[in-house]
Design an enzyme around this catalytic site. Structure first.
Site, PDB file in Angstrom:
ATOM      1  N   ASP A   5       0.831  -1.210   0.000  1.00  9.83           N
ATOM      2  CA  ASP A   5       0.000   0.000   0.000  1.00  9.83           C
ATOM      3  C   ASP A   5       0.864   1.258   0.000  1.00  9.83           C
ATOM      4  O   ASP A   5       0.759   2.109   0.885  1.00  9.83           O
ATOM      5  CB  ASP A   5      -0.952  -0.022   1.200  1.00  9.83           C
ATOM      6  CG  ASP A   5      -1.911  -1.195   1.159  1.00  9.83           C
ATOM      7  OD1 ASP A   5      -3.104  -0.974   0.922  1.00  9.83           O
ATOM      8  OD2 ASP A   5      -1.462  -2.349   1.369  1.00  9.83           O
ATOM      9  N   HIS A  22     -11.837  -3.108   7.016  1.00  9.80           N
ATOM     10  CA  HIS A  22     -11.874  -4.249   6.095  1.00  9.80           C
ATOM     11  C   HIS A  22     -12.143  -5.583   6.791  1.00  9.80           C
ATOM     12  O   HIS A  22     -11.630  -6.624   6.370  1.00  9.80           O
ATOM     13  CB  HIS A  22     -10.570  -4.325   5.301  1.00  9.80           C
ATOM     14  CG  HIS A  22     -10.278  -3.083   4.522  1.00  9.80           C
ATOM     15  ND1 HIS A  22     -11.125  -2.601   3.548  1.00  9.80           N
ATOM     16  CD2 HIS A  22      -9.232  -2.200   4.582  1.00  9.80           C
ATOM     17  CE1 HIS A  22     -10.614  -1.491   3.027  1.00  9.80           C
ATOM     18  NE2 HIS A  22      -9.481  -1.226   3.637  1.00  9.80           N
ATOM     19  N   HIS A  46      -3.708  -3.999   2.400  1.00 15.96           N
ATOM     20  CA  HIS A  46      -5.104  -3.555   2.424  1.00 15.96           C
ATOM     21  C   HIS A  46      -5.459  -2.749   3.672  1.00 15.96           C
ATOM     22  O   HIS A  46      -5.987  -1.638   3.570  1.00 15.96           O
ATOM     23  CB  HIS A  46      -6.029  -4.755   2.271  1.00 15.96           C
ATOM     24  CG  HIS A  46      -7.399  -4.414   1.777  1.00 15.96           C
ATOM     25  ND1 HIS A  46      -7.630  -3.481   0.794  1.00 15.96           N
ATOM     26  CD2 HIS A  46      -8.633  -4.897   2.119  1.00 15.96           C
ATOM     27  CE1 HIS A  46      -8.934  -3.399   0.559  1.00 15.96           C
ATOM     28  NE2 HIS A  46      -9.555  -4.250   1.337  1.00 15.96           N
ATOM     29  N   ASN A  75      -6.758  -3.759  -4.580  1.00 15.57           N
ATOM     30  CA  ASN A  75      -7.994  -3.185  -5.123  1.00 15.57           C
ATOM     31  C   ASN A  75      -7.738  -1.919  -5.930  1.00 15.57           C
ATOM     32  O   ASN A  75      -8.470  -1.610  -6.876  1.00 15.57           O
ATOM     33  CB  ASN A  75      -8.994  -2.908  -4.004  1.00 15.57           C
ATOM     34  CG  ASN A  75      -8.417  -2.076  -2.884  1.00 15.57           C
ATOM     35  OD1 ASN A  75      -7.413  -2.450  -2.265  1.00 15.57           O
ATOM     36  ND2 ASN A  75      -9.031  -0.944  -2.583  1.00 15.57           N
ATOM     37  N   TYR A 125      -1.657   3.862  -6.352  1.00 11.74           N
ATOM     38  CA  TYR A 125      -2.860   4.626  -6.012  1.00 11.74           C
ATOM     39  C   TYR A 125      -3.204   5.612  -7.131  1.00 11.74           C
ATOM     40  O   TYR A 125      -3.629   6.738  -6.887  1.00 11.74           O
ATOM     41  CB  TYR A 125      -2.709   5.351  -4.667  1.00 11.74           C
ATOM     42  CG  TYR A 125      -2.914   4.425  -3.493  1.00 11.74           C
ATOM     43  CD1 TYR A 125      -4.092   4.425  -2.760  1.00 11.74           C
ATOM     44  CD2 TYR A 125      -1.928   3.525  -3.121  1.00 11.74           C
ATOM     45  CE1 TYR A 125      -4.275   3.559  -1.691  1.00 11.74           C
ATOM     46  CE2 TYR A 125      -2.097   2.650  -2.065  1.00 11.74           C
ATOM     47  CZ  TYR A 125      -3.275   2.673  -1.349  1.00 11.74           C
ATOM     48  OH  TYR A 125      -3.449   1.812  -0.305  1.00 11.74           O
ATOM     49  N   ASP A 166      -1.517  -2.814  -4.032  1.00 16.49           N
ATOM     50  CA  ASP A 166      -1.725  -1.365  -3.965  1.00 16.49           C
ATOM     51  C   ASP A 166      -0.406  -0.630  -4.144  1.00 16.49           C
ATOM     52  O   ASP A 166       0.262  -0.245  -3.178  1.00 16.49           O
ATOM     53  CB  ASP A 166      -2.425  -0.960  -2.669  1.00 16.49           C
ATOM     54  CG  ASP A 166      -3.920  -1.229  -2.710  1.00 16.49           C
ATOM     55  OD1 ASP A 166      -4.424  -1.710  -3.752  1.00 16.49           O
ATOM     56  OD2 ASP A 166      -4.601  -0.974  -1.695  1.00 16.49           O
ATOM     57  N   HIS A 170      -4.446  -0.378   6.503  1.00 13.02           N
ATOM     58  CA  HIS A 170      -3.341   0.579   6.563  1.00 13.02           C
ATOM     59  C   HIS A 170      -2.786   0.658   7.987  1.00 13.02           C
ATOM     60  O   HIS A 170      -2.915   1.674   8.689  1.00 13.02           O
ATOM     61  CB  HIS A 170      -3.804   1.942   6.078  1.00 13.02           C
ATOM     62  CG  HIS A 170      -4.292   1.905   4.661  1.00 13.02           C
ATOM     63  ND1 HIS A 170      -5.107   2.864   4.110  1.00 13.02           N
ATOM     64  CD2 HIS A 170      -4.080   0.989   3.666  1.00 13.02           C
ATOM     65  CE1 HIS A 170      -5.372   2.557   2.851  1.00 13.02           C
ATOM     66  NE2 HIS A 170      -4.772   1.428   2.567  1.00 13.02           N
TER      67      HIS A 170
END
Length: 435
Positions: free
Chosen positions: A144, A297, A324, A204, A174, A171, A326
């Site tokens: 992420d 999540h 996913h 995602n 972004y 991720d 954070h």
């Protein structure tokens, strides 16, 4: 224009263990990338990845559509004794047109060796270092990422550590439909990703599909080609690779995973071919965590967990990395929702620096399987010391890189009595007989 389109098309579409005196830092702004005049044939966004035994894939982008797709390389600066021919692709996304995206495989390469290389016959010289052929080996782990001040801090910390391969459980940029942000992300990570292989899987934020107009993962698959074909997969969204005694499985949380799916059948076949004498460590990465005591999540990974956890457990997976959420969290060895000495350690490390900020709220009380959890940006380092022992450390960004906020020694399951070839074969027979 892209921002307007994003709005338009969207219509279509703490811790069990933690430092009590730690004060979480404030968010940081998104990075700005000023426009720079560059030659249209100059390679940009250069990154490398493992591509089968003793081979690397070099990927880069040029604005000149006629630029050739080859890499010259050698073991001395400016002296290129070898040539790797490649391929190219490009994609369109509404009114955005990508540059020419090149992928060239080079090798065979010697282990633990510095190579100097040049992309497309011009531009600057880069260098890379191949991973060792045997233990020890160190992985940097961060998910992420995004493109914020905290991302830059994470990358600066990783750059200070001695590692051979970067693992990223989803991720990346972004970009979120804003395609030029894939370009700025490639520019941001190039100083690290052109020197050490980056092995990534999707999250995602890589989907970016617009129904009827744009398919899922077009940008991600075009830019970040991983060794899926080399590992017998038919999709860039899941694959495996081996390096220095470690077999690493990269799974897709956002593609079909039920027992009738291609991914499930590929995973079953890949696990059945793992040789634990050659690769005594077995690691898995995917985006959505299965074990998560953060409020964010919750239960999103339950479907994939129900289908695939039995496979990972039966094959003796040692460690699972996810993103996913954070924040950071490490579990005990777990399986089927509870502590199990024969299950993998799950580590959520979706704290690379994304623009959405930290997930600060945790379930209270903490589950019995959760060992350490904290909402802070950072990265991890996994040193596989030998065939039986590994050392994991997690580092907050606002501490000095040598400071370890969480650490643990891990022992491989391969000699624990938990995993045996007989156990695996019995499990395979069982699931093959189920409807």
């Amino acid at each position: 224009m892209e921002r307007t389109l994003l709005v338009t098309f969207s219509v279509l579409l703490f811790a069990s263990v933690a430092a009590d005196d730690y004060v979480r830092p404030k968010p940081r702004q998104a990075l700005q990338f000023p426009w720079k005049q560059k030659s249209s044939s100059q390679p940009e966004q250069v990154h490398i990845s493992l591509a089968g035994d003793k081979h690397m894939r070099v990927s880069w982008v040029t604005n000149d559509k006629s630029s050739p797709s080859f890499v010259e390389y050698g073991t001395s600066p400016g002296k290129y004794s070898f040539l790797g021919q490649g391929e190219s692709t490009s994609y369109s996304y509404i009114f955005y047109r990508s540059g020419k995206i090149h992928h060239a495989v080079i090798g065979p390469l010697e282990p633990d060796t510095v190579y100097y290389y040049r992309c497309g016959g011009g531009g600057p010289e880069f260098h890379l270092k191949t991973p060792p052929a045997q233990f020890p080996i160190t992985f940097a782990v961060a998910g992420d990422l995004g493109q914020t001040g905290w991302t830059k801090s994470t990358l600066d910390h990783i750059d200070q550590c001695k590692y051979e391969v970067h693992l990223l459980p989803g991720d990346l940029s972004y970009a979120d439909y804003m395609q030029h942000k894939w370009d700025t992300f490639g520019e941001l990570v190039q100083p690290l990703a052109s020197v050490r292989p980056w092995m990534v899987t999707q999250g995602n934020h890589e989907k970016e599909n617009i129904p009827v107009v744009v398919d899922e993962f077009v940008s991600y698959n075009s830019r970040w080609k991983m060794p899926y074909a080399e590992s017998g997969s038919n999709s860039n969204l899941y694959y495996s690779f081996e390096v220095a005694g470690v077999h690493v499985i990269m799974l897709g949380s956002y593609t079909d995973y039920d027992r009738y799916s291609d991914q499930y059948n590929w995973l079953k076949g890949d696990l059945s071919k793992v040789d634990r004498e050659r690769t005594p460590w077995l690691i898995a990465l995917f985006h959505i965590p299965w074990y998560n005591s953060n409020d964010a999540h919750q239960n999103e990974g339950d479907g994939m967990m129900a289908e695939m956890e039995p496979l990972l457990y039966a094959s003796g997976v040692d460690i699972v990395f996810t993103g996913h959420v954070h924040a950071y969290e490490r579990t005990k060895r777990v399986n089927n929702g509870k502590s199990d000495p024969c299950g993998p350690v799950h580590i959520t490390i979706g704290d690379g620096g994304n623009r959405e900020g930290l997930a600060r709220k945790y379930k209270d009380p903490s589950p019995e399987w959760s060992v350490f959890r904290e909402a802070s940006f950072g990265h991890g380092e996994l040193q596989m010391v030998n065939a039986t022992h590994a050392h994991w450390t997690w580092h907050r960004n606002d501490d000095d890189e040598p400071t370890k906020s969480d650490e643990v020694w891990l022992t491989s399951l391969v000699n624990s009595g938990c995993w045996t070839e007989k156990k695996w074969n019995e499990y395979l027979r069982k699931i093959l007989m189920e409807p």
